[in-house]
Design a protein around this motif. Structure first.
Motif, PDB file in Angstrom:
ATOM      1  N   ASN A 179       0.856  -1.192   0.000  1.00 56.99           N
ATOM      2  CA  ASN A 179       0.000   0.000   0.000  1.00 56.99           C
ATOM      3  C   ASN A 179       0.887   1.236   0.000  1.00 56.99           C
ATOM      4  OD1 ASN A 179      -2.433   1.498   0.140  1.00 56.99           O
ATOM      5  ND2 ASN A 179      -2.253   1.671   2.357  1.00 56.99           N
ATOM      6  N   ILE A 180       0.758   2.067  -1.023  1.00 62.18           N
ATOM      7  CA  ILE A 180       1.515   3.315  -1.137  1.00 62.18           C
ATOM      8  C   ILE A 180       0.612   4.463  -0.702  1.00 62.18           C
ATOM      9  CG2 ILE A 180       2.803   4.834  -2.673  1.00 62.18           C
ATOM     10  CD1 ILE A 180       4.109   2.130  -2.402  1.00 62.18           C
ATOM     11  N   GLU A 181       1.092   5.290   0.238  1.00 57.90           N
ATOM     12  CA  GLU A 181       0.259   6.334   0.849  1.00 57.90           C
ATOM     13  C   GLU A 181       0.896   7.705   0.635  1.00 57.90           C
ATOM     14  OE1 GLU A 181       0.054   5.021   4.879  1.00 57.90           O
ATOM     15  OE2 GLU A 181      -1.203   3.304   4.416  1.00 57.90           O
ATOM     16  N   PRO A 182       0.619   8.361  -0.490  1.00 57.05           N
ATOM     17  CA  PRO A 182       1.227   9.669  -0.755  1.00 57.05           C
ATOM     18  C   PRO A 182       0.531  10.799   0.000  1.00 57.05           C
ATOM     19  CG  PRO A 182       0.563   8.520  -2.777  1.00 57.05           C
ATOM     20  CD  PRO A 182      -0.117   7.859  -1.643  1.00 57.05           C
ATOM     21  N   GLY A 183       1.313  11.839   0.240  1.00 64.65           N
ATOM     22  CA  GLY A 183       0.767  13.098   0.719  1.00 64.65           C
ATOM     23  C   GLY A 183       0.558  14.048  -0.450  1.00 64.65           C
ATOM     24  N   LEU A 184       0.853  15.319  -0.239  1.00 66.77           N
ATOM     25  CA  LEU A 184       0.594  16.347  -1.243  1.00 66.77           C
ATOM     26  C   LEU A 184       1.399  16.079  -2.511  1.00 66.77           C
ATOM     27  CD1 LEU A 184      -0.830  19.108  -1.795  1.00 66.77           C
ATOM     28  CD2 LEU A 184       1.296  20.189  -1.016  1.00 66.77           C
ATOM     29  N   CYS A 185       0.697  15.896  -3.617  1.00 67.65           N
ATOM     30  CA  CYS A 185       1.340  15.612  -4.898  1.00 67.65           C
ATOM     31  C   CYS A 185       0.595  16.385  -5.983  1.00 67.65           C
ATOM     32  CB  CYS A 185       1.321  14.122  -5.196  1.00 67.65           C
ATOM     33  SG  CYS A 185       2.247  13.660  -6.671  1.00 67.65           S
ATOM     34  N   GLU A 186       1.346  17.041  -6.846  1.00 65.55           N
ATOM     35  CA  GLU A 186       0.724  17.885  -7.868  1.00 65.55           C
ATOM     36  C   GLU A 186       0.296  17.047  -9.071  1.00 65.55           C
ATOM     37  OE1 GLU A 186       1.332  22.176 -10.118  1.00 65.55           O
ATOM     38  OE2 GLU A 186       2.997  21.296  -8.984  1.00 65.55           O
ATOM     39  N   THR A 187      -1.013  16.793  -9.138  1.00 62.38           N
ATOM     40  CA  THR A 187      -1.632  16.062 -10.241  1.00 62.38           C
ATOM     41  C   THR A 187      -2.979  16.726 -10.529  1.00 62.38           C
ATOM     42  OG1 THR A 187      -2.873  14.533  -8.839  1.00 62.38           O
ATOM     43  CG2 THR A 187      -0.603  13.919  -9.361  1.00 62.38           C
ATOM     44  N   GLU A 188      -3.797  16.073 -11.353  1.00 62.99           N
ATOM     45  CA  GLU A 188      -5.162  16.545 -11.574  1.00 62.99           C
ATOM     46  C   GLU A 188      -6.062  16.266 -10.376  1.00 62.99           C
ATOM     47  OE1 GLU A 188      -6.764  14.888 -15.129  1.00 62.99           O
ATOM     48  OE2 GLU A 188      -5.313  15.873 -16.440  1.00 62.99           O
ATOM     49  N   PHE A 189      -5.533  15.571  -9.375  1.00 60.93           N
ATOM     50  CA  PHE A 189      -6.330  15.174  -8.218  1.00 60.93           C
ATOM     51  C   PHE A 189      -7.047  16.372  -7.585  1.00 60.93           C
ATOM     52  CE2 PHE A 189      -6.687  14.704  -3.620  1.00 60.93           C
ATOM     53  CZ  PHE A 189      -7.335  13.491  -3.482  1.00 60.93           C
ATOM     54  N   SER A 190      -6.311  17.445  -7.323  1.00 66.58           N
ATOM     55  CA  SER A 190      -6.916  18.595  -6.645  1.00 66.58           C
ATOM     56  C   SER A 190      -7.894  19.328  -7.550  1.00 66.58           C
ATOM     57  CB  SER A 190      -5.829  19.547  -6.136  1.00 66.58           C
ATOM     58  OG  SER A 190      -5.142  18.978  -5.054  1.00 66.58           O
ATOM     59  N   PHE A 191      -7.628  19.336  -8.848  1.00 66.85           N
ATOM     60  CA  PHE A 191      -8.560  19.947  -9.794  1.00 66.85           C
ATOM     61  C   PHE A 191      -9.915  19.234  -9.717  1.00 66.85           C
ATOM     62  CE2 PHE A 191     -10.294  20.289 -14.184  1.00 66.85           C
ATOM     63  CZ  PHE A 191     -10.476  21.661 -14.211  1.00 66.85           C
ATOM     64  N   VAL A 192      -9.884  17.901  -9.618  1.00 64.25           N
ATOM     65  CA  VAL A 192     -11.121  17.124  -9.468  1.00 64.25           C
ATOM     66  C   VAL A 192     -11.706  17.346  -8.081  1.00 64.25           C
ATOM     67  CG1 VAL A 192     -12.081  14.793  -9.406  1.00 64.25           C
ATOM     68  CG2 VAL A 192     -10.373  15.391 -11.133  1.00 64.25           C
ATOM     69  N   HIS A 193     -10.823  17.334  -7.070  1.00 66.45           N
ATOM     70  CA  HIS A 193     -11.265  17.516  -5.680  1.00 66.45           C
ATOM     71  C   HIS A 193     -12.022  18.830  -5.515  1.00 66.45           C
ATOM     72  CE1 HIS A 193      -9.894  17.323  -1.160  1.00 66.45           C
ATOM     73  NE2 HIS A 193     -11.191  17.173  -1.315  1.00 66.45           N
ATOM     74  N   PHE A 194     -11.494  19.891  -6.141  1.00 67.02           N
ATOM     75  CA  PHE A 194     -12.105  21.212  -6.034  1.00 67.02           C
ATOM     76  C   PHE A 194     -13.153  21.440  -7.118  1.00 67.02           C
ATOM     77  CE2 PHE A 194      -7.761  22.543  -4.196  1.00 67.02           C
ATOM     78  CZ  PHE A 194      -8.130  22.134  -2.931  1.00 67.02           C
TER      79      PHE A 194
END
Length: 260
Positions: A179-194
């Protein structure tokens, strides 16, 4: 060079796209799964064409489609040695009592049920061959709560515990689980999140020197390359600019209608 097949979900962007490029450079055959087929087609062309990369347009939330489409892989891509369950998302920032239940359903269906469906489709072949590695993409949110992460964090806590129990089920086999558990990473993730608020997403990363998808791809490549008797159970990784927060203390407002 590796002569084996890796299947990556959520492969059209972010971690999945970086993983596809990293593993292609290592010589893996790839099965790339995502909803955005046009992006998969471009990756396929870039990384060696149909002989090296098989692409599948698929929403992992659809159990029947997962079973059908993953079962139709051509012969060179049938024996999957590495499964990377990367497809996942976070939606919404509101507190639980204001959140949209449709967002909850989408996160549960993708982050939990989609991961289960794909794992169930691929794992029997690994067990039959007594060889394989399942890498799940969790999150620090599965261990460390923060406001607004109610269902997303709970879904990643599920991934964490499912990974552990999967290891328990597989005792006595040569199949590894990480199990890989990343923290803050710059991807499209936050664009979708927001929910498409690009300015808010960019503000989160500005000046914070976040992780990038290639960092995660490099970590997973290292995990997979460990000697076969070594199982890396989990890795939690953050950028140097991020750490655990202090326990918050805040005055409690009185309930409407008077004192408690």
């Amino acid at each position: 060079m590796v002569n084996a097949t890796a299947l990556i979900t959520g492969a059209s962007s972010g971690f999945g796209e970086a993983l596809a490029r990293r593993f292609a450079n290592e010589g893996w055959r790839l099965v790339l799964v995502a909803r955005r087929f046009g992006r998969l087609q471009r990756l396929q062309e870039e990384l060696g064409g149909p002989a090296k990369v098989h692409i599948i347009e698929l929403d992992v939330r659809d159990r029947a489609a997962v079973v059908a489409k993953l079962g139709e892989r051509p012969a060179p891509f049938l024996d999957v040695s590495l499964l990377v369950n990367n497809a996942g998302l976070a939606l919404g920032l509101e507190p639980a009592w204001q959140a949209d239940p449709d967002d909850w359903d989408t996160m549960v269906d993708t982050n939990i049920k989609g991961l289960l469906y794909v794992t169930r489709a691929i794992l029997p072949g690994m067990v039959k061959r007594n060889r394989g590695h399942v890498v799940n993409l969790g999150s620090i949110a599965g261990s460390w709560p923060h406001p607004g992460a109610h269902v997303y964090g709970a879904s990643k806590a599920f991934v964490q515990q499912f990974s552990r129990n999967l290891r328990a089920d597989l005792i006595g086999t040569r199949i590894r689980v990480t199990n890989i558990e990343p923290g803050l990473c710059e991807t499209e993730f936050s664009f979708v999140h927001f929910k498409g608020d690009r300015a808010k997403a960019e503000e989160l990363y500005r000046g914070n020197d976040p992780l990038v998808p290639e960092d995660i791809a490099e970590i997973i490549n290292w995990v997979v390359k460990m000697p076969s008797q070594v199982n890396i159970n989990s890795i939690e990784v953050m950028p140097i600019t991020q750490t655990w927060g202090a326990l918050p203390v805040k005055p409690v407002r009185a309930p409407s209608g008077g004192k408690p």
